[in-house]
Motif scaffolding. Structure first.
Motif, mmCIF file in Angstrom:
data_model
loop_
_atom_site.group_PDB
_atom_site.id
_atom_site.type_symbol
_atom_site.label_atom_id
_atom_site.label_comp_id
_atom_site.label_asym_id
_atom_site.label_seq_id
_atom_site.Cartn_x
_atom_site.Cartn_y
_atom_site.Cartn_z
ATOM 1 N N VAL A 95 2.937 -4.266 4.746
ATOM 2 C CA VAL A 95 2.018 -4.890 4.042
ATOM 3 C C VAL A 95 1.230 -5.751 4.149
ATOM 4 N N MET A 96 0.562 -6.675 4.958
ATOM 5 C CA MET A 96 -0.421 -7.250 5.078
ATOM 6 C C MET A 96 -1.488 -6.627 5.094
ATOM 7 N N PRO A 97 -2.111 -5.989 4.653
ATOM 8 C CA PRO A 97 -3.494 -5.833 4.376
ATOM 9 C C PRO A 97 -4.113 -5.717 3.577
ATOM 10 N N ALA A 98 -2.453 -5.217 1.996
ATOM 11 C CA ALA A 98 -2.697 -5.042 1.056
ATOM 12 C C ALA A 98 -3.184 -6.856 0.299
ATOM 13 N N LEU A 99 -1.838 -6.996 1.142
ATOM 14 C CA LEU A 99 -1.610 -8.946 0.936
ATOM 15 C C LEU A 99 -3.316 -9.253 1.048
ATOM 16 N N LEU A 100 -3.489 -9.197 2.033
ATOM 17 C CA LEU A 100 -5.118 -10.351 2.685
ATOM 18 C C LEU A 100 -6.587 -9.412 1.485
ATOM 19 N N ASP A 101 -5.994 -7.813 0.578
ATOM 20 C CA ASP A 101 -7.109 -7.871 -0.114
ATOM 21 C C ASP A 101 -6.394 -8.333 -1.585
ATOM 22 N N LYS A 102 -5.916 -9.289 -1.683
ATOM 23 C CA LYS A 102 -5.350 -9.655 -3.253
ATOM 24 C C LYS A 102 -4.620 -8.101 -3.920
ATOM 25 N N ARG A 103 -4.246 -7.327 -3.374
ATOM 26 C CA ARG A 103 -3.728 -6.393 -4.156
ATOM 27 C C ARG A 103 -2.924 -6.348 -4.613
ATOM 28 N N LYS A 104 -1.840 -5.723 -6.077
ATOM 29 C CA LYS A 104 -0.572 -5.463 -6.243
ATOM 30 C C LYS A 104 0.108 -4.786 -4.953
ATOM 31 N N ILE A 105 1.272 -4.846 -4.392
ATOM 32 C CA ILE A 105 2.001 -4.257 -3.645
ATOM 33 C C ILE A 105 2.366 -2.938 -3.757
ATOM 34 N N GLU A 106 2.638 -1.531 -3.675
ATOM 35 C CA GLU A 106 2.833 -0.230 -4.267
ATOM 36 C C GLU A 106 3.574 -0.167 -3.539
ATOM 37 N N LYS A 107 4.943 -0.365 -4.251
ATOM 38 C CA LYS A 107 6.210 -0.830 -4.050
ATOM 39 C C LYS A 107 7.171 0.989 -3.102
ATOM 40 N N GLU A 108 6.652 1.419 -4.439
ATOM 41 C CA GLU A 108 6.919 2.854 -4.302
ATOM 42 C C GLU A 108 5.872 3.759 -2.896
ATOM 43 N N TYR A 109 5.204 3.614 -3.057
ATOM 44 C CA TYR A 109 3.538 4.615 -1.776
ATOM 45 C C TYR A 109 4.587 3.492 -0.872
ATOM 46 N N VAL A 110 4.979 2.141 -0.614
ATOM 47 C CA VAL A 110 5.386 1.313 0.984
ATOM 48 C C VAL A 110 6.507 1.982 1.022
ATOM 49 N N GLU A 111 7.558 2.414 0.453
ATOM 50 C CA GLU A 111 9.313 3.054 0.716
ATOM 51 C C GLU A 111 8.686 4.619 0.668
ATOM 52 N N GLU A 112 7.773 5.292 0.419
ATOM 53 C CA GLU A 112 7.933 6.465 0.361
ATOM 54 C C GLU A 112 6.730 6.829 2.086
ATOM 55 N N LEU A 113 6.046 5.815 2.126
ATOM 56 C CA LEU A 113 5.711 5.399 4.436
ATOM 57 C C LEU A 113 6.321 5.267 5.078
ATOM 58 N N ALA A 114 7.222 4.161 4.610
ATOM 59 C CA ALA A 114 8.183 3.711 5.071
ATOM 60 C C ALA A 114 8.965 5.298 5.413
ATOM 61 N N GLU A 115 9.552 5.441 4.522
ATOM 62 C CA GLU A 115 10.412 7.017 4.248
ATOM 63 C C GLU A 115 9.692 8.626 5.262
ATOM 64 N N ALA A 116 8.727 8.521 5.363
ATOM 65 C CA ALA A 116 7.808 9.464 5.889
ATOM 66 C C ALA A 116 8.082 8.999 7.861
#
Length: 223
Positions: free
Chosen positions: A107-128
């Motif tokens: 999630v580092m790019p999202a943190l660097l860009d000061k974005r809210k982390i999309e937890k469901e999307y991250v989990e979906e990506l990690a699952e894929a």
């Protein structure tokens, strides 16, 4: 509209009294959803092309467009913002931060860009990518293939317009390389991504929608 387009792109490096023309009058485009492979010998100009397409180096001549944005009319600060928000990079040596967990690297790019982390999307990506159960491990606790899967997720986490991959399986054994490419291609297609990949592996290049060859700085499309 093309996701990526170059016009007359060139790059000259000055080495003492010698000028090295690493890229010569390169013009090509990549449409949304395409998988484009770039092949060529070591020193042919592949990495130079990728760096210019990704805003990591400035050309000697020519233009690069990401969508309708001409990259090199921007300041270095603005270029860094474009890279964070619109381009995902995947490197041969993973470039994970060793003191951060796989999740934190992810999630580092999202943190660097000061974005809210999309937890469901991250989990979906990690699952894929088959690493959902490894997200709380450190890079040293992961295999090379697992580290590259984290790097792929990191490249996709900000929904980039373009993915640039530089020999993403170069440090992996044949079996792991095959698994990573399968996951990379299927995941990018699943999330409607566009990818330009440098590879020396013909078997990988043949999976692309189009193949370009670069030789002594000159880019041509394989027919």
């Amino acid at each position: 509209m093309a996701v990526l387009r170059t016009e007359g792109l060139s790059r000259v490096y000055h080495q003492g009294d010698i000028d090295v023309r690493a890229l010569k009058d390169c013009s090509f485009s990549v449409e949304k959803g395409e998988f484009v492979a770039v092949v060529g010998a070591s020193g042919s100009g592949k990495s130079t092309l990728l760096n210019l397409c990704g805003g990591l180096d400035r050309p000697t001549g020519g233009k690069v467009f990401l969508g309708d944005v001409e990259l090199y009319t921007n300041s270095d600060e603005k270029l860094a913002e474009i890279r964070r928000r619109k381009i995902g990079f995947i490197f041969q040596n993973y470039q994970l931060v060793p003191i951060m967990t796989a999740y934190e690297n992810f999630v580092m790019p999202a943190l660097l860009d000061k974005r809210k982390i999309e937890k469901e999307y991250v989990e979906e990506l990690a699952e894929a990518l088959g690493i959902r159960d490894r997200l709380h491990h450190f890079p040293s606790q992961l295999s090379g293939g697992q580290q590259q899967r984290v790097a792929i997720g990191r490249a996709l986490v900000n929904h980039p317009e373009l993915i640039l991959a530089d020999e993403p399986t170069g440090n992996l054994d044949k079996e792991s390389a095959g698994e990573v490419i399968d996951l990379l291609v299927s995941t990018i297609k699943r999330f409607d991504g566009t990818i330009v990949m440098i590879t020396h592996e013909l078997a990988i290049a043949e999976r692309a929608d189009r193949i370009f060859r670069i030789d002594d700085g000159v880019l041509t499309e394989e027919k």
